[in-house]
Design a protein around this motif. Structure first.
Motif, PDB file in Angstrom:
ATOM      1  N   PHE A 174       1.016  -1.121  -0.017  1.00 21.96           N
ATOM      2  CA  PHE A 174      -0.046   0.166  -0.037  1.00 21.96           C
ATOM      3  C   PHE A 174       0.907   1.328   0.046  1.00 21.96           C
ATOM      4  CE2 PHE A 174      -2.731   2.953   2.670  1.00 21.96           C
ATOM      5  CZ  PHE A 174      -3.385   3.350   1.641  1.00 21.96           C
ATOM      6  N   THR A 175       1.985   1.227   0.686  1.00 16.57           N
ATOM      7  CA  THR A 175       2.801   2.203   0.683  1.00 16.57           C
ATOM      8  C   THR A 175       3.490   2.794  -0.526  1.00 16.57           C
ATOM      9  OG1 THR A 175       4.634   1.078   1.675  1.00 16.57           O
ATOM     10  CG2 THR A 175       3.307   2.311   3.374  1.00 16.57           C
ATOM     11  N   GLN A 176       3.581   1.835  -1.277  1.00 22.01           N
ATOM     12  CA  GLN A 176       4.233   2.128  -2.612  1.00 22.01           C
ATOM     13  C   GLN A 176       3.281   3.005  -3.263  1.00 22.01           C
ATOM     14  OE1 GLN A 176       5.040  -1.810  -3.769  1.00 22.01           O
ATOM     15  NE2 GLN A 176       6.677  -1.991  -2.373  1.00 22.01           N
ATOM     16  N   LYS A 177       2.083   3.319  -3.064  1.00 21.28           N
ATOM     17  CA  LYS A 177       0.912   3.986  -3.783  1.00 21.28           C
ATOM     18  C   LYS A 177       0.929   5.430  -3.241  1.00 21.28           C
ATOM     19  CE  LYS A 177      -1.426   1.065  -6.159  1.00 21.28           C
ATOM     20  NZ  LYS A 177      -1.988   1.297  -7.613  1.00 21.28           N
ATOM     21  N   ILE A 178       1.628   5.546  -1.964  1.00 22.17           N
ATOM     22  CA  ILE A 178       1.503   6.887  -1.461  1.00 22.17           C
ATOM     23  C   ILE A 178       2.597   7.670  -1.452  1.00 22.17           C
ATOM     24  CG2 ILE A 178       1.327   8.065   1.237  1.00 22.17           C
ATOM     25  CD1 ILE A 178      -0.267   5.591   2.023  1.00 22.17           C
ATOM     26  N   SER A 179       2.404   8.975  -1.592  1.00 20.38           N
ATOM     27  CA  SER A 179       3.385   9.767  -1.746  1.00 20.38           C
ATOM     28  C   SER A 179       3.193  11.230  -0.797  1.00 20.38           C
ATOM     29  CB  SER A 179       3.866  10.556  -2.996  1.00 20.38           C
ATOM     30  OG  SER A 179       3.894   9.613  -3.859  1.00 20.38           O
ATOM     31  N   TYR A 180       3.842  11.566   0.210  1.00 14.18           N
ATOM     32  CA  TYR A 180       3.385  12.719   1.062  1.00 14.18           C
ATOM     33  C   TYR A 180       4.003  13.959   0.342  1.00 14.18           C
ATOM     34  CZ  TYR A 180       2.954  15.695   4.967  1.00 14.18           C
ATOM     35  OH  TYR A 180       2.411  16.770   5.551  1.00 14.18           O
ATOM     36  N   TYR A 181       3.080  14.878   0.122  1.00 13.60           N
ATOM     37  CA  TYR A 181       3.627  16.276  -0.237  1.00 13.60           C
ATOM     38  C   TYR A 181       3.368  17.457   0.456  1.00 13.60           C
ATOM     39  CZ  TYR A 181       4.224  19.949  -3.826  1.00 13.60           C
ATOM     40  OH  TYR A 181       4.700  21.008  -4.580  1.00 13.60           O
ATOM     41  N   GLN A 182       4.471  17.979   1.004  1.00 14.81           N
ATOM     42  CA  GLN A 182       4.343  19.223   1.968  1.00 14.81           C
ATOM     43  C   GLN A 182       3.685  20.561   1.435  1.00 14.81           C
ATOM     44  OE1 GLN A 182       7.943  20.259   4.262  1.00 14.81           O
ATOM     45  NE2 GLN A 182       6.686  21.710   5.499  1.00 14.81           N
ATOM     46  N   MET A 183       2.848  21.126   1.773  1.00 15.66           N
ATOM     47  CA  MET A 183       2.515  22.041   1.108  1.00 15.66           C
ATOM     48  C   MET A 183       1.476  23.036   1.864  1.00 15.66           C
ATOM     49  SD  MET A 183       0.134  22.174  -2.248  1.00 15.66           S
ATOM     50  CE  MET A 183      -1.048  23.632  -2.825  1.00 15.66           C
ATOM     51  N   ASP A 184       1.478  24.474   1.930  1.00 14.93           N
ATOM     52  CA  ASP A 184       0.506  25.236   2.791  1.00 14.93           C
ATOM     53  C   ASP A 184      -0.719  25.416   1.773  1.00 14.93           C
ATOM     54  OD1 ASP A 184      -1.073  27.080   3.857  1.00 14.93           O
ATOM     55  OD2 ASP A 184       0.297  28.501   3.986  1.00 14.93           O
ATOM     56  N   PHE A 185      -1.661  24.889   1.656  1.00  9.51           N
ATOM     57  CA  PHE A 185      -2.956  24.893   0.654  1.00  9.51           C
ATOM     58  C   PHE A 185      -3.575  26.155   0.391  1.00  9.51           C
ATOM     59  CE2 PHE A 185      -4.974  22.027   3.851  1.00  9.51           C
ATOM     60  CZ  PHE A 185      -5.847  23.104   4.014  1.00  9.51           C
ATOM     61  N   THR A 186      -3.287  27.046   1.569  1.00  5.46           N
ATOM     62  CA  THR A 186      -3.664  28.527   1.310  1.00  5.46           C
ATOM     63  C   THR A 186      -2.841  29.333   0.778  1.00  5.46           C
ATOM     64  OG1 THR A 186      -2.968  29.037   3.576  1.00  5.46           O
ATOM     65  CG2 THR A 186      -4.960  28.000   3.649  1.00  5.46           C
ATOM     66  N   ASP A 187      -1.731  28.915   0.371  1.00  5.18           N
ATOM     67  CA  ASP A 187      -0.884  30.004  -0.430  1.00  5.18           C
ATOM     68  C   ASP A 187      -1.136  29.830  -1.934  1.00  5.18           C
ATOM     69  OD1 ASP A 187       1.203  31.266  -1.393  1.00  5.18           O
ATOM     70  OD2 ASP A 187       2.842  30.095  -0.327  1.00  5.18           O
ATOM     71  N   LEU A 188      -1.783  30.605  -2.672  1.00  3.95           N
ATOM     72  CA  LEU A 188      -1.955  30.490  -3.951  1.00  3.95           C
ATOM     73  C   LEU A 188      -0.523  30.106  -4.619  1.00  3.95           C
ATOM     74  CD1 LEU A 188      -4.778  32.967  -4.481  1.00  3.95           C
ATOM     75  CD2 LEU A 188      -4.929  30.171  -4.714  1.00  3.95           C
ATOM     76  N   ASN A 189       0.504  30.487  -4.311  1.00  2.00           N
ATOM     77  CA  ASN A 189       1.803  30.692  -5.079  1.00  2.00           C
ATOM     78  C   ASN A 189       2.505  29.023  -5.088  1.00  2.00           C
ATOM     79  OD1 ASN A 189       1.887  33.297  -5.848  1.00  2.00           O
ATOM     80  ND2 ASN A 189       2.596  33.489  -3.700  1.00  2.00           N
ATOM     81  N   ALA A 190       1.816  28.301  -4.123  1.00  2.18           N
ATOM     82  CA  ALA A 190       2.409  26.853  -3.890  1.00  2.18           C
ATOM     83  C   ALA A 190       1.935  26.160  -4.974  1.00  2.18           C
ATOM     84  CB  ALA A 190       1.924  26.569  -2.616  1.00  2.18           C
ATOM     85  N   TYR A 191       0.778  26.356  -5.771  1.00  2.08           N
ATOM     86  CA  TYR A 191       0.239  25.464  -6.806  1.00  2.08           C
ATOM     87  C   TYR A 191       1.025  25.361  -7.626  1.00  2.08           C
ATOM     88  CZ  TYR A 191      -3.796  25.311  -3.483  1.00  2.08           C
ATOM     89  OH  TYR A 191      -4.354  24.981  -2.650  1.00  2.08           O
ATOM     90  N   THR A 192       1.970  26.176  -8.502  1.00  2.99           N
ATOM     91  CA  THR A 192       2.718  26.033  -9.464  1.00  2.99           C
ATOM     92  C   THR A 192       3.762  24.830  -9.044  1.00  2.99           C
ATOM     93  OG1 THR A 192       2.679  28.364  -9.832  1.00  2.99           O
ATOM     94  CG2 THR A 192       4.359  27.488 -10.962  1.00  2.99           C
ATOM     95  N   ALA A 193       4.390  25.043  -7.949  1.00  2.42           N
ATOM     96  CA  ALA A 193       5.157  23.864  -7.855  1.00  2.42           C
ATOM     97  C   ALA A 193       4.578  22.333  -7.602  1.00  2.42           C
ATOM     98  CB  ALA A 193       5.852  23.944  -6.368  1.00  2.42           C
ATOM     99  N   LEU A 194       3.264  22.353  -7.053  1.00  4.48           N
ATOM    100  CA  LEU A 194       2.483  21.164  -7.120  1.00  4.48           C
ATOM    101  C   LEU A 194       2.016  20.338  -8.606  1.00  4.48           C
ATOM    102  CD1 LEU A 194       0.823  19.201  -5.540  1.00  4.48           C
ATOM    103  CD2 LEU A 194      -1.317  20.524  -5.759  1.00  4.48           C
ATOM    104  N   ASN A 195       1.919  21.678  -9.445  1.00  2.84           N
ATOM    105  CA  ASN A 195       1.673  21.134 -10.971  1.00  2.84           C
ATOM    106  C   ASN A 195       3.007  20.841 -11.337  1.00  2.84           C
ATOM    107  OD1 ASN A 195       0.099  21.030 -13.299  1.00  2.84           O
ATOM    108  ND2 ASN A 195       0.383  23.056 -13.835  1.00  2.84           N
ATOM    109  N   ASP A 196       3.881  21.327 -11.204  1.00  2.52           N
ATOM    110  CA  ASP A 196       5.383  20.552 -11.795  1.00  2.52           C
ATOM    111  C   ASP A 196       5.587  19.328 -11.122  1.00  2.52           C
ATOM    112  OD1 ASP A 196       5.772  23.329 -12.809  1.00  2.52           O
ATOM    113  OD2 ASP A 196       7.208  23.917 -11.438  1.00  2.52           O
ATOM    114  N   TYR A 197       5.145  19.279  -9.908  1.00  2.00           N
ATOM    115  CA  TYR A 197       5.529  17.782  -9.216  1.00  2.00           C
ATOM    116  C   TYR A 197       4.844  16.956  -9.930  1.00  2.00           C
ATOM    117  CZ  TYR A 197       5.150  14.188  -5.723  1.00  2.00           C
ATOM    118  OH  TYR A 197       5.136  13.090  -4.805  1.00  2.00           O
TER     119      TYR A 197
END
Ligand code: BG6
Length: 462
Positions: A76-99
Motif C-alpha cells: 500500500f505504501t508504494q502508492k502513497i506520496s506525501y507532499y508538504q504544502m500550505d494549501f492556503t498559499d496560492l503561489n504553492a500550486y505552481t510547484a504542485l503542478n510541476d510535481y
C-alpha cells in the motif's frame, strides 16, 4: 503513459486517517481494478514519506476492513506520496503542478478533506495552474456552515469545477443497510403495502455515538450535532425511508423522489415541541472548545412530512456524542392492534455496528392460555455475509466517483433544502432562548428528549 492520481487535501486530518486511508488500503489489498492511481497526500507538516506512513500504519491497523499485514501495508505504501504544502498559499500550486508533470501524473481526482472554509482557496489554487478544469473534485460534508455560506460555496465552486465533476460525499449513502432500505421497502409487499401513516405510527432514526469530539474541537464547536449529523446524514436517511417509489433505480429518479420529501417537510412553528438540544458534561474541557460554548452535542427532533402518505406520522431523529452506545438504527413503529393488550409491531433496520433487520410481532404464549407474547425475528446480515467482502462506505463512494456514478452522492438542491430547514431550527431555538440541556457522558442523553415523544404518547425504541 500518464498515471491517474488521487490527491487528498487535509492528509493529516482525522478523516484521512480514520476513513480514507483504510478505504484505499482495502481497495489496494483487494487488488481492486479501479484502484490504479497514485495517492498524493497533502499536508502542512514536514514529514518524509516514511514518517507519514509510520503514522498512517496505526490507523490502517485499527480501521481497515481487510486484515493488516506488514506485507500488505508495504504494498500500500508504494502508492502513497506525501507532499508538504500550505494549501492556503496560492503561489504553492505552481510547484504542485510541476510535481505532477515531473512524475507524469494526470487524470486528477481531488479530495477536499478539509473544513469548508478552505474549499474556495484550494479550488482557486488549482484553477490558477489549470488543474481544476481537468479534474473531478470530491467534497466532504458539511457543505457550508449554513444556507448562505453553502450557497456562496456552491456558486464559487461552480466557477472552478464544472457541476458534473463535483461529487459531494455523504458517506452514510454508502452504508450497506442504507442502500438496502429501498429493496426492503419496495420488493416486499408485506412492508410496501403498509408503508404509510395509516399503518405506521412513528418512524425513529437513531444515531447515538459513544465517542466524544476527539481532536475535532475546532470544527465541532462551530458546528454541533444538527449541522454535523442531521442536516446531511440523517436527513438523507429520512428521505430514503419516506420517499415514493423512484420508478427506476437511476440517480435522477432517486434524487427526485428524495427531493420531494425534503420539500414536504413541514416548517416548524412551535420549536418547544420539535427540538431538544443537549451538551455532555465536560464538553467545555475539550481542546479548542470555547469556555462558555452552547454548541449542542446532542439533538432530538420531530419532523412531519406533509404529503398523503405520511400525513400525521411523526419522524423522530436523535443523535449525540458520548452516549452509552454507538449504533444507527431505523425503527418503524406500527399502529397498535385493536386488541388492547397486544404490543405494537416494530420493524428495525439495523445499519451499524451490526447490520440486519429485526421484526417484532405477537404470538400466543405457549400452553393453555390466550395470553399474548412477543416474538422476535432477527436477521443478522453481518453474520450471513462475509463482511470482508463487503466494501465500506468510503470505498464504495470513491469507486463510484472514479466510475462517474452520481446516484449515491448528495445533490445541491438536497443540500439547500436541508440547510434551510436546519437554519430555521437554530434560529427558533435561539429566539425562544431555550436551554441546551446537560447530560452525563455514557447516558442515553437528556431526559427532555424522552418528553419530546411522550407529548404524543410515544417512546424511543431502545
Ligand atoms: C461524520 C461526523 O460525518 O460522521 C462525525 O462529522 C461522526 O462527527 C461521523 O462521528 C459518524 O460516522 P460513522 O460512519 O462512524 O457513523
Amino acid at each position: 503513459m500518464a498515471q491517474s492520481v488521487f490527491t487528498i487535501f487535509g492528509g493529516t486530518g482525522d478523516l484521512t486517517f480514520r476513513k480514507l486511508l483504510p478505504a484505499f488500503y482495502n481497495m489496494c489489498i483487494a487488488n481492486d481494478p479501479q484502484f490504479k492511481c497514485q495517492l498524493i497526500i497533502i499536508g502542512r507538516r514536514s514529514y518524509s514519506n516514511e514518517q507519514y506512513c509510520a503514522i498512517a500504519k496505526n490507523w490502517v491497523k485499527k480501521f481497515a476492513r481487510l486484515p493488516y499485514t506488514e506485507e500488505n501495508f508495504t504494498k500500500f505504501t508504494q502508492k502513497i506520496s506525501y507532499y508538504q504544502m500550505d494549501f492556503t498559499d496560492l503561489n504553492a500550486y505552481t510547484a504542485l503542478n510541476d510535481y505532477y508533470s515531473t512524475n507524469n501524473l494526470a487524470e486528477h481526482i481531488f479530495y477536499f478533506a478539509v473544513a469548508p472554509r478552505f474549499f474556495n482557496i484550494i479550488a482557486e489554487g488549482l484553477t490558477k495552474v489549470c488543474l481544476a478544469c481537468k479534474g473531478k473534485v470530491i467534497l466532504e460534508k458539511p457543505f457550508g456552515e449554513n444556507l448562505d455560506s453553502a450557497k456562496l460555496l456552491n456558486k464559487n465552486l461552480e466557477k472552478f469545477f464544472s457541476p458534473e465533476n463535483i461529487f459531494r460525499i455523504d458517506h452514510y449513502l454508502g452504508k450497506e443497510m442504507v442502500r438496502n432500505i429501498q429493496t426492503l421497502r419496495f420488493s416486499n409487499p408485506i412492508f410496501s403495502n403498509l408503508w404509510n401513516s395509516r399503518y405506521i405510527e412513528s418512524v425513529q432514526i437513531s444515531a447515538p455515538e459513544d465517542m466524544g469530539i476527539e481532536s475535532r474541537g475546532g470544527y465541532y464547536d462551530a458546528s454541533g450535532a444538527l449541522r454535523d449529523m442531521v442536516q446531511n446524514h440523517l436527513f438523507q436517511i429520512l428521505s430514503i425511508v419516506a420517499m415514493e417509489w423512484p420508478e427506476q433505480f437511476s440517480s435522477t429518479a432517486m434524487h427526485d423522489a428524495q427531493i420531494r420529501i425534503l420539500r414536504a417537510m413541514r416548517p416548524v412553528k412551535n420549536i418547544r415541541e420539535a427540538l431538544v438540544l443537549g451538551q455532555y458534561k465536560g464538553y467545555h474541557q475539550e481542546n479548542l472548545v470555547k469556555p462558555n460554548s452552547t454548541t449542542e452535542t446532542y439533538a432530538a427532533l420531530r419532523v412531519f412530512i406533509d404529503n398523503e402518505r405520511w400525513w400525521g406520522t411523526p419522524f423522530y431523529i436523535r443523535t449525540g456524542k458520548k452516549l452509552n452506545r454507538r449504533e444507527i438504527k431505523i425503527a418503524i413503529v406500527f399502529r397498535p392492534s385493536f386488541l388492547e393488550k397486544a404490543p405494537q409491531n416494530i420493524l428495525i433496520i439495523k445499519v451499524q455496528p451490526s447490520e440486519g433487520v429485526y421484526l417484532q410481532f405477537n404470538m400466543k404464549k405457549p400452553g393453555d392460555t390466550e395470553e399474548i407474547t412477543q416474538a422476535k425475528m432477527d436477521f443478522c446480515q453481518t453474520s450471513y455475509v462475509n463482511r470482508l467482502n463487503t466494501p465500506e462506505a468510503y470505498e464504495r463512494l470513491i469507486k463510484a466517483c472514479i466510475d462517474d456514478n452520481k446516484s449515491w452522492f448528495s445533490q445541491w438542491d438536497q443540500i439547500e433544502l436541508s440547510w434551510n430547514f436546519i437554519d430555521k431550527l437554530h434560529e427558533l431555538y435561539k429566539w425562544e432562548n431555550l436551554p441546551v440541556f446537560k447530560y452525563d457522558a455514557n447516558s442515553t442523553g437528556p431526559e427532555q428528549a424522552d418528553e419530546l415523544l411522550q407529548q404524543s404518547g410515544h417512546n424511543w425504541i431502545d
